[in-house]
Design a protein around this motif. Structure first.
Motif, mmCIF file in Angstrom:
data_model
loop_
_atom_site.group_PDB
_atom_site.id
_atom_site.type_symbol
_atom_site.label_atom_id
_atom_site.label_comp_id
_atom_site.label_asym_id
_atom_site.label_seq_id
_atom_site.Cartn_x
_atom_site.Cartn_y
_atom_site.Cartn_z
ATOM 1 N N ASP A 228 -18.974 2.248 -8.698
ATOM 2 C CA ASP A 228 -19.546 3.145 -7.697
ATOM 3 C C ASP A 228 -21.059 3.261 -7.818
ATOM 4 N N SER A 229 -21.604 2.962 -8.991
ATOM 5 C CA SER A 229 -23.050 2.999 -9.190
ATOM 6 C C SER A 229 -23.457 1.864 -10.114
ATOM 7 N N ALA A 230 -24.739 1.506 -10.059
ATOM 8 C CA ALA A 230 -25.246 0.458 -10.945
ATOM 9 C C ALA A 230 -25.128 0.884 -12.403
ATOM 10 N N GLU A 231 -25.353 2.169 -12.664
ATOM 11 C CA GLU A 231 -25.270 2.673 -14.033
ATOM 12 C C GLU A 231 -23.842 2.567 -14.581
ATOM 13 N N GLN A 232 -22.879 2.909 -13.748
ATOM 14 C CA GLN A 232 -21.481 2.830 -14.183
ATOM 15 C C GLN A 232 -21.080 1.381 -14.431
ATOM 16 N N GLY A 285 -23.222 -3.809 -10.394
ATOM 17 C CA GLY A 285 -23.787 -2.785 -9.529
ATOM 18 C C GLY A 285 -22.787 -2.350 -8.475
ATOM 19 N N THR A 286 -23.328 -1.740 -7.419
ATOM 20 C CA THR A 286 -22.490 -1.357 -6.288
ATOM 21 C C THR A 286 -22.116 -2.610 -5.496
ATOM 22 N N ASP A 289 -25.232 -4.190 -4.191
ATOM 23 C CA ASP A 289 -25.982 -4.871 -5.254
ATOM 24 C C ASP A 289 -25.369 -6.231 -5.563
#
Length: 334
Positions: A228-232, A285-286, A289
């Protein structure tokens, strides 16, 4: 992302990674279950790998595991990424793939590699070693000959005349070997995208058409993680990156551990350097991304196929990432 199954294929390589608290048997059964999902999502191939005496990898016998995968599926192509030819006699490899091809006609791929055992002890146990890797060209030629009719009065009965596609796993000079033998190339971005692109260019320039491939065919192997996010997505890649560091500093590839355990570690300067290196070049990433990054890889390399080899501790996140990628690539659910 614009590629379609008709233009760029998407496939999966599963190494049967073991997670902390999981047995090797659990990991192998999970590989078979994952192949069923891969077929449902519309992936073109599902390949398994060969590793020996590695605590974190349960895939030790790729042709045996490929047989189990093929038996559990009905349409997806099944193969190896790959069988390490220095570890086996060419006749035995030909016979194994001949049997697979007879049992599952039109669905078996023979991916071949040059790596030898992880340690001296493993190489001794396999009764093979570095010298066998140096003889790779001769062994590869012998293996292919068995499919074409045998040699010196020796025949691999199940393989003779079988149309089993052969692929060569390679980096650097290995790409030139694939060109010389007229085989499809499977290549990873070792050394970065620029280095890989140059190797692919040499492969295409030097390719010699053969009975197995009339034109160059490039499979780019990549780790791809969608969240869901680049960080995740980045966090999900930490367990495999640490396993790589552990193997390079301690000589043992361990079971995967949770990302939080990796984040809590106090790494040495050398470990941190290797950790950063292991995370480099991975696509994550997402969905937007990843679409952009995959598009760049395809544009830069002219890849005919993307072979996804992503591992992480979180099995649910891994499944969801592959399913998202299938939708993103426009694969047709089966």
């Amino acid at each position: 992302m614009t590629p379609t199954p008709a233009s760029v294929r998407f496939s999966i390589l599963d190494r049967s990674r073991v997670r902390r608290g999981q047995s090797a048997a659990d990991a192998l059964r999970e590989t078979v279950d994952f192949a069923i999902l891969a077929q449902r999502w519309g992936f073109h191939r599902f390949w398994v790998a060969e590793h020996h005496s590695v605590p974190g990898v349960a895939g030790t016998s790729p042709t045996v595991l490929a047989a189990a995968v093929a038996a559990a599926t009905t349409r997806i192509r099944v193969g190896t990424g790959g069988v390490m030819l220095p570890n086996h006699r060419p006749l035995v490899v030909a016979e194994q793939f001949g049997v697979l091809g007879a049992l599952f006609p039109g669905r078996i791929d023979m991916g071949l590699g040059r790596s030898v055992g992880f340690t001296d002890g493993v190489r001794r146990a396999l009764a093979h070693g570095l010298a066998d890797a140096e003889d790779f060209d001769a062994n590869l030629a012998e293996l292919l000959d068995y499919f074409d009719g045998g040699r010196a009065g020796v025949h691999a009965e199940s393989a003779e005349g079988a149309k089993i596609p052969a692929f060569l796993l390679a980096t650097g000079a290995g790409a030139e070997r694939a060109a010389r033998f007229g085989l499809p190339l499977v290549i990873a971005p070792v050394g970065g995208l620029d280095t890989m692109t140059r190797a692919i260019e040499r492969y295409r320039a030097e390719f010699r058409p053969s009975a197995r491939a009339e034109a160059p065919y490039v499979v780019v192997s990549a780790s791809i993680m969608i969240a869901d996010s680049a960080e995740q997505a980045h966090r999900l890649l930490l367990p495999e990156a640490w396993a790589s560091v552990h193997s390079r500093t301690r000589g043992e590839f361990p079971a995967l551990i949770p990302p939080g355990d990796v984040e809590a570690m106090r790494m040495t300067a050398r470990e941190r350097e290797l950790f950063t290196e292991a995370l480099g070049g991975q696509i994550h990433g997402t969905e937007d991304d990843v679409a952009e990054a995959v598009e760049e890889v395809i544009t830069r390399t002219g890849a005919d196929e993307i072979l996804v080899h992503t591992s992480t501790f979180d099995r649910t996140a891994r499944r969801e990432s592959h399913e998202r990628l299938a939708r993103l690539a426009g694969l047709t659910p089966g």
